[in-house]
Enzyme design. Sequence first.
Site, PDB file in Angstrom:
ATOM      1  CB  THR A  91     -46.084  52.744 -23.144  1.00 48.39           C
ATOM      2  OG1 THR A  91     -47.404  53.008 -23.698  1.00 48.39           O
ATOM      3  CG2 THR A  91     -44.970  53.846 -23.340  1.00 48.39           C
ATOM      4  CB  ALA A 136     -43.938  47.097 -26.509  1.00 47.75           C
ATOM      5  CE1 TYR A 161     -59.378  51.478 -19.778  1.00 49.51           C
ATOM      6  CE2 TYR A 161     -61.649  51.838 -20.562  1.00 49.51           C
ATOM      7  CZ  TYR A 161     -60.342  51.659 -20.757  1.00 49.51           C
ATOM      8  OH  TYR A 161     -60.021  51.402 -22.010  1.00 49.51           O
TER       9      TYR A 161
END
Length: 321
Positions: free
Chosen positions: A44, A46, A202
């Site tokens: 994912t 990429a 995050y």
Amino acid sequence: MSLFYILIPVGVGASLYLVRKWREYKFGWVRNNSSLKDKIFVVTGANTGLGYETTRALVMRHATVIMACRNMEKAQEAVNSIRKETGNGQMIPMELDLTSFDSIRAFASKLKAEYPNFDCLINNAGLAMKTEQYTKEQYELHFGVNHLGHFLLTSLLSDVIKRNNSRIVIVSSKMHEKATIDFENLGKWVAPRPRERTNRHYNSSKLANFYFAKELYRRGYDVHVLCPGLCHTDLFRDYNPKWYHYVLFSPVAWWYLRSTPQGAQNIIHCATDNVNTADKNPGNDYLIVNLKQTKSKAQIREEDSVRLWGESERMIGRSFE
């Protein structure tokens, strides 16, 4: 006397260079170049950053890489860029928008129909934003993309993963050690406190990544979780740093910052080399740092790990098979 003043800066510069090279050596490089022909990896994110470098490294070793990307134009640009370096392997771009459950379901359905025997799923894509933003299902963006989107994707692919004993690689971060899971506001935006220095959303999403790996391992999956280190990527592009930020940050960058290819080494290691040992695995609160199994310094709570799994299942609207 003038020669003395010349030699001092030269000596200092040479010393700094050697220390930096020592740091890069300690970060670690994957030395295994064995062929990955006939191996299929799903990556994912990429087309950029660590995902791009991971794809590049795997393809150089003759692997097939399914490039799960949100932007197909940028995915093709990444393919073209890598093809300038090597004709090895295969790259197959497929559309995946982790901010949308519909897109995740469509991607999983297409992948299972066309490549039902992949060897490794690399949950790499991630983001860090400084403003309040949400996914299409109205989950706070860090939680929704970094954790929940990958949780849904892995759930939808779990039957294939189990059948083929495929490996799962999860990109977390050492920043998970600064986080807690706020179950009262799970998936919601919480305004930062005054002078809050790090991005709590995050950090929490990276702790969620770590808990996800921990529970996957406990349920019998071949899962590997890692911290890539502080890397020179576009992860924090939303922050739009000023020139003086670079000046202030330069000493930290000199000591800690890795190039994107070096940051990808921990991902490549987990995808191709690393072997979980009985006492050093995600279930026992270990993650890969600098190509080594390292004990997390976070206050890992078993009850939070189990609870997050249940809450995540509720949010995606399906039980994890």
